[in-house]
Design an enzyme around this catalytic site. Structure first.
Site, short mmCIF file in Angstrom:
data_model
loop_
_atom_site.label_atom_id
_atom_site.label_comp_id
_atom_site.label_asym_id
_atom_site.label_seq_id
_atom_site.Cartn_x
_atom_site.Cartn_y
_atom_site.Cartn_z
N GLY A 74 0.81 -1.21 0.00
CA GLY A 74 0.00 0.00 0.00
C GLY A 74 0.84 1.26 0.00
N ASP A 139 17.25 -3.82 -7.33
CA ASP A 139 16.95 -4.06 -8.75
C ASP A 139 17.74 -3.14 -9.70
OD1 ASP A 139 15.02 -5.80 -7.72
OD2 ASP A 139 13.45 -4.28 -7.82
O1 F6P Z 1 12.21 -4.54 -5.52
C1 F6P Z 1 12.95 -5.43 -4.75
C2 F6P Z 1 12.38 -6.82 -4.85
O2 F6P Z 1 13.19 -7.69 -4.07
C3 F6P Z 1 12.21 -7.34 -6.27
O3 F6P Z 1 13.43 -7.76 -6.83
C4 F6P Z 1 11.19 -8.42 -6.06
O4 F6P Z 1 10.43 -8.67 -7.23
C5 F6P Z 1 10.31 -7.86 -4.99
O5 F6P Z 1 11.06 -6.87 -4.31
C6 F6P Z 1 9.83 -8.89 -4.01
O6 F6P Z 1 9.00 -8.28 -3.09
P1 F6P Z 1 8.41 -9.04 -1.81
O7 F6P Z 1 9.46 -9.00 -0.75
O8 F6P Z 1 7.23 -8.25 -1.43
O9 F6P Z 1 8.10 -10.43 -2.21
#
Ligand code: F6P
Length: 359
Positions: A74, A139
């Site tokens: 959010g 990223d």
């Molecule tokens: O943006 C950082 C990141 O680790 C991405 O590489 C990945 O797709 C995403 O966040 C994963 O997010 P979460 O921790 O919410 O699964």
């Protein structure tokens, strides 16, 4: 001045170094600093805004995660509120953010985050909040800055992991497929795959043809190299197809990528008949201590953010434009993501080393 700092989005190695740098640089100017916990959530929760000083941020430069906590669920503009019946309603609480900041006597917010958090910062700036952004994400997909902090540590972790996969791949004559993070950009996969001598790197910027990947594997076997390492960015997609997403959805969150490595692995086993195993490196890439490069970058970003606030450069992102830091308007900073140039130097170098991109 009384400034606030928050950390938003997925955690990344170097966040604590930024927090420490901001506190020390601000104290050096005689300013006060408060930390907002868990992105903006702390503003809406009792005790969610904490005074920060030199003592509290002592000894955290090398630590992973963030002492402030973070949230990638959010935003104040689309805040998920759970109702008594268990349903979740999305409400706009952005005006409350501006009001709370003024009640707390905060002159400026240093918002440390990736593209999602910086978009929020930009919207808050357009509501009159004085904001300085700091670019964070493993990223490395922010266009405004040469590099984001956290990226090189994630690449190091992924490189170490691929190095370790080589022994099993070779001992068992297997194809090993490893899925790396990066959302819709292939930076982590490209750097780690290149540095760790993968045979194939699949990234979103170059849609793949699995038959070409299978050809590369067969060619290795014929040449007596009876194993293969395939690096797959989580956002990789086949020619004419789509990226792989997890099925479950969370209210207030973007769709989550997942399954790209498994899809490639299954397809390759069917095409080549060779034993193929896949693994997902996942959140290991976000954890651990920041490597020296990221610590230095984070400390530079944090001190520069305070310097920008001092110079009245609000509504801007601190961007690395080597050898200096530059102020980029937040509106420009989040306009588009930084993709890997499909014909750029790194891709050409990898191709010259015999690495296939499945095209
Ligand atoms: O943006 C950082 C990141 O680790 C991405 O590489 C990945 O797709 C995403 O966040 C994963 O997010 P979460 O921790 O919410 O699964």
């Amino acid at each position: 001045m009384r400034i606030a700092i928050n950390t938003g989005g997925g955690d990344a190695p170097g966040l604590n170094a930024v927090v420490r740098a901001v506190v020390l640089a601000a104290e050096g100017r005689g300013w006060d600093v408060v930390g907002i916990e868990r992105g903006y959530d702390g503003l809406f929760a009792p005790g969610g805004v904490v005074e920060l000083d030199r003592k509290i941020v002592s000894g955290i430069t090398h630590m992973g995660g963030t002492i402030l906590g973070t949230s990638n669920r959010g935003s104040p503009f689309a805040f998920p509120v759970e109702r008594d019946d268990g349903s979740v309603e999305i409400v706009d609480r952005s005006d409350e953010v501006v009001e709370r900041m003024s009640e707390l006597g905060i002159d400026c917010l240093i918002a440390v985050g990736g593209d999602g958090s910086l978009r929020i910062a930009r919207e808050l700036a357009s509501k009159g909040l004085k904001v300085v952004g700091v670019p964070k994400t493993i990223d490395n997909d922010l266009n405004a800055t040469a590099v984001t902090f956290g990226f090189h540590t994630a690449v190091q972790t992924a490189t170490d992991a691929i190095d370790k996969l080589h022994s099993t791949a070779e001992s068992h004559q297997r194809v090993m497929v490893v899925e790396l993070m990066g959302r819709h950009a292939g930076w982590i996969a490209l750097f780690a795959g290149f540095g760790a001598t993968a045979d194939v790197i699949l990234i979103p910027e170059i849609p793949y043809d699995l038959a070409k990947v299978a050809e590369k594997i067969d060619a290795r076997w014929k040449a007596g190299r009876e194993f293969a390492i395939i690096v797959v960015a989580e956002g990789a997609l086949p020619v004419g197809g789509e990226a792989s997403y997890l099925e479950e959805e969370r209210a207030g969150s973007p769709r989550r990528l997942g399954g790209a490595g498994k899809r490639v692995s299954k397809g390759l086993e069917a095409l080549t008949g060779k034993e193929t195993r896949s693994l997902v490196l996942g959140h290991l890439q976000r954890g651990g201590q920041p490597i020296a490069y990221d610590r230095v970058l984070s400390l530079r970003f944090g001190t520069a953010a305070v310097e920008f606030a001092d110079r009245g450069l609000f509504g801007c992102l601190v961007a690395l434009d080597p050898p200096d830091m530059r102020a980029v308007p937040l509106a420009d900073a989040v306009e588009r993501l930084k993709a890997v140039p499909a014909d750029g130097d790194m891709v050409r170098a990898a191709r010259a080393m015999g690495i296939s991109f499945g095209d």
